[in-house]
Design a protein around this motif. Structure first.
Motif, PDB file in Angstrom:
ATOM      1  N   MET A   1     -48.537 -29.315 -24.601  1.00 16.80           N
ATOM      2  CA  MET A   1     -48.164 -28.190 -23.751  1.00 16.80           C
ATOM      3  C   MET A   1     -47.923 -26.975 -24.628  1.00 16.80           C
ATOM      4  N   ARG A   2     -48.498 -25.878 -24.259  1.00 18.52           N
ATOM      5  CA  ARG A   2     -48.223 -24.611 -24.943  1.00 18.52           C
ATOM      6  C   ARG A   2     -47.063 -23.940 -24.212  1.00 18.52           C
ATOM      7  N   GLU A   3     -45.871 -24.429 -24.518  1.00 20.29           N
ATOM      8  CA  GLU A   3     -44.664 -23.938 -23.849  1.00 20.29           C
ATOM      9  C   GLU A   3     -44.516 -22.433 -24.025  1.00 20.29           C
ATOM     10  N   TRP A   4     -44.891 -21.924 -25.199  1.00 18.78           N
ATOM     11  CA  TRP A   4     -44.775 -20.490 -25.473  1.00 18.78           C
ATOM     12  C   TRP A   4     -45.621 -19.673 -24.488  1.00 18.78           C
ATOM     13  N   LEU A   5     -46.779 -20.203 -24.120  1.00 23.49           N
ATOM     14  CA  LEU A   5     -47.664 -19.495 -23.197  1.00 23.49           C
ATOM     15  C   LEU A   5     -47.058 -19.471 -21.797  1.00 23.49           C
ATOM     16  N   LYS A   6     -46.488 -20.588 -21.400  1.00 23.49           N
ATOM     17  CA  LYS A   6     -45.816 -20.667 -20.102  1.00 23.49           C
ATOM     18  C   LYS A   6     -44.637 -19.699 -20.045  1.00 23.49           C
ATOM     19  N   ILE A   7     -43.864 -19.619 -21.130  1.00 21.43           N
ATOM     20  CA  ILE A   7     -42.708 -18.720 -21.184  1.00 21.43           C
ATOM     21  C   ILE A   7     -43.152 -17.270 -21.008  1.00 21.43           C
ATOM     22  N   ILE A   8     -44.182 -16.875 -21.745  1.00 27.60           N
ATOM     23  CA  ILE A   8     -44.672 -15.496 -21.652  1.00 27.60           C
ATOM     24  C   ILE A   8     -45.166 -15.195 -20.243  1.00 27.60           C
ATOM     25  N   ARG A   9     -45.931 -16.126 -19.681  1.00 27.95           N
ATOM     26  CA  ARG A   9     -46.464 -15.927 -18.318  1.00 27.95           C
ATOM     27  C   ARG A   9     -45.332 -15.802 -17.304  1.00 27.95           C
ATOM     28  N   ASN A  10     -44.341 -16.685 -17.414  1.00 27.79           N
ATOM     29  CA  ASN A  10     -43.214 -16.642 -16.480  1.00 27.79           C
ATOM     30  C   ASN A  10     -42.377 -15.379 -16.643  1.00 27.79           C
ATOM     31  N   GLU A  11     -42.206 -14.906 -17.878  1.00 23.94           N
ATOM     32  CA  GLU A  11     -41.455 -13.669 -18.102  1.00 23.94           C
ATOM     33  C   GLU A  11     -42.125 -12.479 -17.429  1.00 23.94           C
ATOM     34  N   LYS A  12     -43.426 -12.558 -17.257  1.00 25.71           N
ATOM     35  CA  LYS A  12     -44.169 -11.475 -16.608  1.00 25.71           C
ATOM     36  C   LYS A  12     -44.351 -11.736 -15.114  1.00 25.71           C
ATOM     37  N   ASN A  13     -43.703 -12.811 -14.632  1.00 29.45           N
ATOM     38  CA  ASN A  13     -43.768 -13.186 -13.216  1.00 29.45           C
ATOM     39  C   ASN A  13     -45.199 -13.333 -12.708  1.00 29.45           C
ATOM     40  N   LEU A  14     -46.029 -13.997 -13.518  1.00 29.69           N
ATOM     41  CA  LEU A  14     -47.421 -14.220 -13.144  1.00 29.69           C
ATOM     42  C   LEU A  14     -47.672 -15.700 -12.897  1.00 29.69           C
ATOM     43  N   THR A  15     -48.572 -15.996 -11.994  1.00 26.96           N
ATOM     44  CA  THR A  15     -48.998 -17.366 -11.736  1.00 26.96           C
ATOM     45  C   THR A  15     -50.216 -17.680 -12.610  1.00 26.96           C
ATOM     46  N   HIS A  16     -50.603 -18.948 -12.625  1.00 30.00           N
ATOM     47  CA  HIS A  16     -51.840 -19.322 -13.318  1.00 30.00           C
ATOM     48  C   HIS A  16     -53.008 -18.520 -12.752  1.00 30.00           C
ATOM     49  N   SER A  17     -53.042 -18.396 -11.440  1.00 30.27           N
ATOM     50  CA  SER A  17     -54.127 -17.654 -10.787  1.00 30.27           C
ATOM     51  C   SER A  17     -54.139 -16.189 -11.193  1.00 30.27           C
ATOM     52  N   ASP A  18     -52.956 -15.580 -11.294  1.00 30.87           N
ATOM     53  CA  ASP A  18     -52.868 -14.173 -11.701  1.00 30.87           C
ATOM     54  C   ASP A  18     -53.463 -13.966 -13.092  1.00 30.87           C
TER      55      ASP A  18
END
Length: 81
Positions: A1-18
């Motif tokens: 799991m690239r936890e760092w990537l998930k953290i960055i995406r979540n901080e920007k309030n984006l979904t996988h689809s976004d």
């Protein structure tokens, strides 16, 4: 799991689809990249990094990306190099 990537995406309030839409890739492919099941090409890495605002080279670092991101976040650093 690239936890760092998930953290960055979540901080920007984006979904996988976004992220996938903005990076011009399929959502399933982005999900595989974030989960660590696939490595992105340089072109895709640059597109995702541009979308989320970090250096694309982090995808190809030999050391743990999690600890790299953690150190930069703790120092209040900018992820762009």
């Amino acid at each position: 799991m690239r936890e760092w990537l998930k953290i960055i995406r979540n901080e920007k309030n984006l979904t996988h689809s976004d992220v996938a839409k903005q990076a011009n890739i399929e959502r399933a492919y982005y999900t595989m990249i974030e989960s660590g099941n696939r490595k992105p090409s340089v072109k895709v890495a640059k597109s995702i990094a541009n979308t989320l605002g970090f250096s694309w080279t982090i995808f190809f670092e030999e050391n743990s990306n999690d600890s790299l991101l953690g150190a930069e976040l703790e120092l209040g650093g900018d992820l762009k190099r």
